[in-house]
Design a protein around this motif. Structure first.
Motif, short mmCIF file in Angstrom:
data_model
loop_
_atom_site.label_atom_id
_atom_site.label_comp_id
_atom_site.label_asym_id
_atom_site.label_seq_id
_atom_site.Cartn_x
_atom_site.Cartn_y
_atom_site.Cartn_z
N LEU A 113 15.61 -19.75 -3.91
CA LEU A 113 15.89 -18.56 -4.71
C LEU A 113 14.64 -17.83 -5.16
O LEU A 113 14.57 -16.59 -5.05
N PRO A 114 13.60 -18.51 -5.64
CA PRO A 114 12.37 -17.77 -6.01
C PRO A 114 11.73 -17.04 -4.84
O PRO A 114 11.14 -15.97 -5.03
N ILE A 115 11.86 -17.60 -3.63
CA ILE A 115 11.30 -16.94 -2.44
C ILE A 115 12.15 -15.74 -2.05
O ILE A 115 11.63 -14.68 -1.69
N ILE A 116 13.47 -15.90 -2.13
CA ILE A 116 14.39 -14.84 -1.71
C ILE A 116 14.24 -13.59 -2.56
O ILE A 116 14.33 -12.47 -2.05
N ILE A 117 13.99 -13.75 -3.88
CA ILE A 117 13.97 -12.58 -4.77
C ILE A 117 12.62 -11.86 -4.77
O ILE A 117 12.47 -10.86 -5.49
N ILE A 118 11.66 -12.31 -3.98
CA ILE A 118 10.34 -11.67 -3.96
C ILE A 118 10.43 -10.17 -3.61
O ILE A 118 9.82 -9.34 -4.31
N PRO A 119 11.18 -9.75 -2.56
CA PRO A 119 11.24 -8.31 -2.26
C PRO A 119 11.77 -7.48 -3.42
O PRO A 119 11.35 -6.33 -3.62
N MET A 120 12.69 -8.05 -4.20
CA MET A 120 13.32 -7.32 -5.29
C MET A 120 12.34 -7.00 -6.41
O MET A 120 12.45 -5.96 -7.08
N ILE A 121 11.37 -7.89 -6.64
CA ILE A 121 10.46 -7.70 -7.77
C ILE A 121 9.22 -6.89 -7.39
O ILE A 121 8.40 -6.59 -8.24
N ILE A 122 9.10 -6.52 -6.11
CA ILE A 122 7.97 -5.69 -5.68
C ILE A 122 8.30 -4.23 -5.95
O ILE A 122 9.44 -3.78 -5.77
N SER A 123 7.32 -3.47 -6.37
CA SER A 123 7.50 -2.05 -6.65
C SER A 123 7.98 -1.30 -5.40
O SER A 123 7.49 -1.55 -4.30
N PRO A 124 8.95 -0.38 -5.55
CA PRO A 124 9.41 0.40 -4.39
C PRO A 124 8.29 1.18 -3.70
O PRO A 124 8.34 1.39 -2.49
N THR A 125 7.30 1.60 -4.49
CA THR A 125 6.15 2.29 -3.89
C THR A 125 5.39 1.37 -2.94
O THR A 125 5.01 1.77 -1.83
N VAL A 126 5.19 0.14 -3.38
CA VAL A 126 4.52 -0.85 -2.52
C VAL A 126 5.37 -1.15 -1.29
O VAL A 126 4.85 -1.28 -0.17
N ILE A 127 6.68 -1.25 -1.48
CA ILE A 127 7.60 -1.48 -0.37
C ILE A 127 7.48 -0.35 0.65
O ILE A 127 7.45 -0.58 1.87
N GLY A 128 7.38 0.88 0.16
CA GLY A 128 7.22 2.02 1.06
C GLY A 128 5.92 1.96 1.84
O GLY A 128 5.90 2.23 3.05
N LEU A 129 4.83 1.61 1.18
CA LEU A 129 3.53 1.50 1.86
C LEU A 129 3.54 0.36 2.89
O LEU A 129 3.04 0.52 4.00
N VAL A 130 4.12 -0.78 2.51
CA VAL A 130 4.22 -1.91 3.44
C VAL A 130 5.09 -1.54 4.64
O VAL A 130 4.77 -1.88 5.79
N GLY A 131 6.19 -0.82 4.37
CA GLY A 131 7.04 -0.36 5.46
C GLY A 131 6.31 0.57 6.40
O GLY A 131 6.45 0.47 7.63
N LYS A 238 10.77 5.18 -2.20
CA LYS A 238 10.50 4.62 -0.87
C LYS A 238 10.48 5.70 0.19
O LYS A 238 9.58 5.75 1.03
N ILE A 239 11.46 6.60 0.13
CA ILE A 239 11.56 7.65 1.14
C ILE A 239 10.41 8.63 1.01
O ILE A 239 9.83 9.08 2.00
N PHE A 240 10.05 8.95 -0.23
CA PHE A 240 8.95 9.89 -0.46
C PHE A 240 7.64 9.34 0.09
O PHE A 240 6.84 10.07 0.68
N ILE A 241 7.42 8.03 -0.09
CA ILE A 241 6.20 7.39 0.41
C ILE A 241 6.21 7.29 1.93
O ILE A 241 5.20 7.55 2.60
N MET A 242 7.35 6.93 2.51
CA MET A 242 7.41 6.62 3.93
C MET A 242 7.50 7.86 4.81
O MET A 242 6.81 7.96 5.83
N THR A 243 8.35 8.81 4.44
CA THR A 243 8.56 9.98 5.32
C THR A 243 8.45 11.32 4.59
O THR A 243 8.32 12.35 5.25
N GLY A 244 8.55 11.31 3.26
CA GLY A 244 8.54 12.57 2.52
C GLY A 244 9.77 13.41 2.78
O GLY A 244 9.80 14.60 2.46
N GLY A 245 10.81 12.79 3.35
CA GLY A 245 12.04 13.52 3.69
C GLY A 245 12.14 13.90 5.15
O GLY A 245 13.17 14.39 5.59
N GLY A 246 11.07 13.70 5.89
CA GLY A 246 11.05 14.08 7.31
C GLY A 246 11.43 12.93 8.21
O GLY A 246 11.83 11.87 7.74
N PRO A 247 11.30 13.10 9.52
CA PRO A 247 10.91 14.35 10.20
C PRO A 247 12.00 15.42 10.05
O PRO A 247 13.18 15.12 10.13
N GLY A 248 11.56 16.63 9.82
CA GLY A 248 12.49 17.71 9.51
C GLY A 248 13.13 17.43 8.17
O GLY A 248 12.45 17.33 7.16
#
Length: 302
Positions: A113-131, A238-248
């Motif tokens: 359980l402590p390993i599984i919840i790691i993605p949840m406690i990471i900031s969405p901004t960091v998730i976007g950059l990692v993605g 996450k979307i703003f970091i990864m694509t900014g709404g694009g392409p298009g």
């Protein structure tokens, strides 16, 4: 002291407790209600910092009509609901399946359980950059792997079909642990008496799951779905970091659309109307969901 006096005394005592809520209510008024009312006022005015002819005059419902008549707004709203309809059921099922597995293996739960919840406690901004890094076709682990397998060509996030799919996949990866955590806690807190009664009656594991576990877990299901619905409806970072709404505009969800209207085109009147419409849609959707869930509970009681 008679019953009437006792009732009056209790009412006075209960009302005295509300004075401790005033600091929180005042803070909520300052940071939430007042800006919301100001935004509501802007939505009825022609305010555009990029247009010298916009003098802030009252225009009635013109901004709302413009939002309704513009296909970009309806497309962004539909994309938001599409993400909700895809991500929410998958996160729910994954959460329930993993939670059932964890509760059947108590010793394993303490380690997993402590390993599984790691993605949840990471900031969405960091998730976007990692993605972004992992999906890069030149040096990202996932991007290079998919490219070598011949499954994708070029940039994944630059493809108008693949970009929304991978953003939804990342959201599922990040927030399925939230469902797992809630469902695991819920399953472990269920009373044992109904399960013992079902076992005595000779019910199978499948019958016990459908007739005992699911009904007892319904309140937790409702809360978890409502929380994830509101989170998905306001997805932005996450979307703003990864694509900014694009392409298009292939990943331009409603919040990205509202951000662009307000802070890229500086049309605060029109942008405020868009935000007010999003608030109304979100409120009505949550209200409908709560009404449906409570009506089902009442029908079940009768």
């Amino acid at each position: 002291m008679n019953d009437a006096q006792v009732g009056t005394s209790l009412r006075r005592t209960s009302w005295r407790g509300y004075k401790w809520l005033w600091p929180s209510l005042i803070l909520l008024l300052i940071i939430s209600l007042i800006p919301w009312l100001i935004m509501g006022g802007y939505s009825f005015r022609n305010i555009n910092f990029a247009d010298p002819s916009a003098t802030g005059e009252y225009v009635g419902l013109d901004n709302y009509r413009a939002a309704f008549n513009y296909s970009g707004f309806s497309s962004s709203l539909w994309l938001t609901f599409k993400m909700i309809f895809v991500c929410l059921p998958i996160e729910f099922l994954l959460g329930l399946i993993v939670a059932l597995c964890l509760t059947s293996q108590i010793k394993l739960k303490k380690w997993l359980l402590p390993i599984i919840i790691i993605p949840m406690i990471i900031s969405p901004t960091v998730i976007g950059l990692v993605g972004n890094l992992n999906l890069n076709p030149d040096f990202g682990l996932i991007g290079i792997t998919l490219k070598n397998l011949g499954l994708v060509k070029g940039a994944i996030l630059g493809n108008y079909i693949l970009a929304p799919i991978f953003i939804m996949a990342i959201d599922i990866w990040q927030w399925s642990p939230f469902m797992i955590l809630i469902f695991t806690a819920g399953l472990l807190s269920l009373p044992k008496a109904p399960f013992e009664a079902a076992s005595v009656d000779g019910a199978s594991s499948w019958q016990t799951f459908w007739k005992v576990t699911i009904p007892l877990m319904k309140p937790i299901f409702i809360i978890s779905i409502l929380l994830r619905f509101t989170d998905l409806f306001k997805i932005f970072d996450k979307i703003f970091i990864m694509t900014g709404g694009g392409p298009g505009s292939s990943t331009e969800v409603s919040n990205i659309f509202a951000y662009r209207a307000n802070f890229e085109f500086w049309s605060l009147g029109y942008g405020s109307a868009v935000v007010m419409l999003l608030y109304i849609v979100s409120f009505l959707a949550c209200l409908l969901f709560v009404k449906m869930s409570t009506s089902k509970e009442k029908n079940g009681i009768h």
